[in-house]
Motif scaffolding. Sequence first.
Motif, short mmCIF file in Angstrom:
data_model
loop_
_atom_site.label_atom_id
_atom_site.label_comp_id
_atom_site.label_asym_id
_atom_site.label_seq_id
_atom_site.Cartn_x
_atom_site.Cartn_y
_atom_site.Cartn_z
N VAL A 1 35.23 -16.87 -8.23
CA VAL A 1 34.44 -17.83 -9.00
C VAL A 1 35.33 -18.97 -9.48
CG1 VAL A 1 33.09 -18.18 -11.10
CG2 VAL A 1 32.73 -16.13 -9.71
N PHE A 2 36.49 -18.65 -10.01
CA PHE A 2 37.40 -19.66 -10.52
C PHE A 2 37.78 -20.65 -9.42
CE2 PHE A 2 41.92 -20.90 -11.04
CZ PHE A 2 41.77 -21.77 -12.11
N VAL A 3 38.12 -20.16 -8.25
CA VAL A 3 38.52 -21.02 -7.13
C VAL A 3 37.39 -21.96 -6.75
CG1 VAL A 3 39.07 -21.03 -4.66
CG2 VAL A 3 40.29 -19.50 -6.22
N ARG A 4 36.17 -21.45 -6.63
CA ARG A 4 35.04 -22.30 -6.22
C ARG A 4 34.65 -23.29 -7.32
NH1 ARG A 4 34.95 -23.70 -1.79
NH2 ARG A 4 32.71 -24.04 -1.57
N ILE B 1 30.73 -25.26 -13.08
CA ILE B 1 30.38 -23.84 -13.06
C ILE B 1 29.06 -23.63 -12.32
CG2 ILE B 1 29.57 -21.96 -14.54
CD1 ILE B 1 31.76 -22.68 -16.51
N THR B 2 28.12 -24.55 -12.51
CA THR B 2 26.83 -24.42 -11.82
C THR B 2 27.00 -24.46 -10.31
OG1 THR B 2 25.64 -25.41 -13.68
CG2 THR B 2 24.54 -25.44 -11.54
N SER B 3 27.77 -25.44 -9.80
CA SER B 3 27.98 -25.57 -8.36
C SER B 3 28.78 -24.39 -7.81
CB SER B 3 28.70 -26.88 -8.04
OG SER B 3 27.92 -27.99 -8.43
N GLY B 4 29.84 -24.00 -8.53
CA GLY B 4 30.63 -22.87 -8.07
C GLY B 4 29.84 -21.59 -8.04
N GLY B 5 29.03 -21.36 -9.08
CA GLY B 5 28.19 -20.17 -9.10
C GLY B 5 27.15 -20.19 -8.01
N ARG B 6 26.50 -21.35 -7.82
CA ARG B 6 25.48 -21.46 -6.78
C ARG B 6 26.07 -21.15 -5.41
NH1 ARG B 6 24.37 -26.63 -7.06
NH2 ARG B 6 22.88 -26.41 -8.76
N ILE C 1 34.42 -16.67 -15.68
CA ILE C 1 35.53 -17.54 -16.07
C ILE C 1 36.08 -17.12 -17.44
CG2 ILE C 1 36.17 -19.90 -16.69
CD1 ILE C 1 35.79 -19.52 -13.72
N LYS C 2 35.20 -16.81 -18.37
CA LYS C 2 35.64 -16.39 -19.71
C LYS C 2 36.42 -15.08 -19.64
CE LYS C 2 31.94 -18.72 -22.25
NZ LYS C 2 30.71 -18.55 -23.07
N GLU C 3 35.96 -14.14 -18.81
CA GLU C 3 36.68 -12.88 -18.64
C GLU C 3 38.07 -13.11 -18.07
OE1 GLU C 3 32.79 -9.96 -17.79
OE2 GLU C 3 34.00 -10.73 -16.13
N LEU C 4 38.15 -14.05 -17.13
CA LEU C 4 39.45 -14.34 -16.51
C LEU C 4 40.39 -14.98 -17.53
CD1 LEU C 4 41.05 -14.27 -13.88
CD2 LEU C 4 40.09 -16.51 -13.32
N GLU C 5 39.89 -15.92 -18.32
CA GLU C 5 40.71 -16.56 -19.35
C GLU C 5 41.16 -15.54 -20.39
OE1 GLU C 5 39.20 -21.19 -19.39
OE2 GLU C 5 38.06 -19.71 -20.56
N ALA C 6 40.28 -14.62 -20.75
CA ALA C 6 40.64 -13.58 -21.73
C ALA C 6 41.73 -12.68 -21.17
CB ALA C 6 39.41 -12.77 -22.11
N ARG C 7 41.63 -12.32 -19.91
CA ARG C 7 42.62 -11.45 -19.28
C ARG C 7 43.99 -12.13 -19.23
NH1 ARG C 7 42.46 -7.37 -14.75
NH2 ARG C 7 44.52 -7.44 -13.77
N LEU C 8 43.98 -13.45 -18.93
CA LEU C 8 45.24 -14.18 -18.79
C LEU C 8 45.76 -14.71 -20.12
CD1 LEU C 8 44.34 -16.20 -15.57
CD2 LEU C 8 45.79 -14.17 -15.72
N LEU D 1 28.34 -19.16 -4.68
CA LEU D 1 28.55 -17.71 -4.55
C LEU D 1 27.27 -16.93 -4.88
CD1 LEU D 1 32.04 -17.54 -6.28
CD2 LEU D 1 31.57 -17.30 -3.84
N ARG D 2 26.17 -17.66 -5.03
CA ARG D 2 24.86 -17.06 -5.34
C ARG D 2 24.89 -16.31 -6.67
NH1 ARG D 2 22.27 -15.40 0.55
NH2 ARG D 2 22.39 -17.50 1.41
N LEU D 3 25.48 -16.96 -7.66
CA LEU D 3 25.51 -16.44 -9.02
C LEU D 3 24.82 -17.43 -9.93
CD1 LEU D 3 29.25 -15.29 -9.24
CD2 LEU D 3 27.27 -13.84 -8.77
N THR D 4 24.19 -16.96 -10.99
CA THR D 4 23.61 -17.87 -11.98
C THR D 4 24.74 -18.53 -12.77
OG1 THR D 4 23.51 -16.19 -13.72
CG2 THR D 4 21.61 -16.34 -12.19
N PRO D 5 24.48 -19.70 -13.37
CA PRO D 5 25.50 -20.33 -14.20
C PRO D 5 26.00 -19.42 -15.31
CG PRO D 5 23.73 -21.88 -13.76
CD PRO D 5 23.29 -20.55 -13.22
N ALA D 6 25.10 -18.60 -15.86
CA ALA D 6 25.51 -17.70 -16.94
C ALA D 6 26.51 -16.66 -16.45
CB ALA D 6 24.28 -17.00 -17.53
#
Length: 300
Positions: A9-12, A19-24, A37-44, A26-31
């Motif tokens: 998700v982060f790469v796209r 976020i909307t375009s990247g999610g779309r 992305i938030k989970e990745l930032e929290a992990r890092l 990968l067929r994911l909703t913006p939410a």
Amino acid sequence: MPYLESLKVFVRVVELGSITSGGRDLRLTPAVASKRIKELEARLGTRLLNRTTRKLVPTEAGRLFYEHVRGVVASLEEAEASLAGFEGRPRGTVRVTAPLGVGRRLVAPLVPRFCDLFPEVDVRLRLSDRRVDLFEEELDVAFFLGTPPDSALKLRKVADCPRLLCAAPEYLAREGLPEAPDDLLAHNCLLLRYPRSPEYYWQLETPEGLVKLEVRGRYDADEGDVLLSWALDGRGIVMKPRFEVAGHLASGRLVEVLPLTPPPPAILGCLYPHRKLQDPKVQRFIDFLLRHMRLALEHP
């Protein structure tokens, strides 16, 4: 797995700018994409993206992380593709771009037929008359119509496509029928223009050789189908591949102009990175599309 999905998700998101375009993609909703992305930032433990007035841009840490991670994601996708080839079942996502006319009339009708044959392959089709950078936008296949760009990409030719000039009968009745190439200089020519566009002039084949004309017009656009709609509305003369306007010529809504001195044919082909040669889903997609596009052009 959630961590790998968050990396994808982060790469796209970085590549597509939102976020909307990247999610779309990968067929994911913006939410869901935003949550990844938030989970990745929290992990890092650091912020990876900043929002400007127009798009998301990576922070300095985000840019550094992206440069490393995109190779990891690409390697993972290649590994999955090689396994699919070993099993004889292509699967994964093929990202494709094409010009509007080619995409709508030739590529789009074939995509569902390909996906029916290979149900584990998803196709993301993006249509634009602008040339795109396959590497920058992480695309697998780019169809083009015109002169092949000078690049290190692998090229496969579909066909030579005859082109012509045409206009609506009402335009010709009002403005007169051009009898020689130079007559076009006094006409309203509908031009395909965008930044760094090569179409600021027209070339015609004459008995004396190729003639270059710096034609002008009141209207220009960066989408070929817009030019066609203007031509049908009697606004000017347009240059199009014959396969795009064959129906309008047959119905009489458009009339060919200067048929004895036509534009040179345009090359229809596709480009793809050399590393995709070993990707079975890309190979199958290109083989299928080229075979059926040639049949469509031979029997319109």
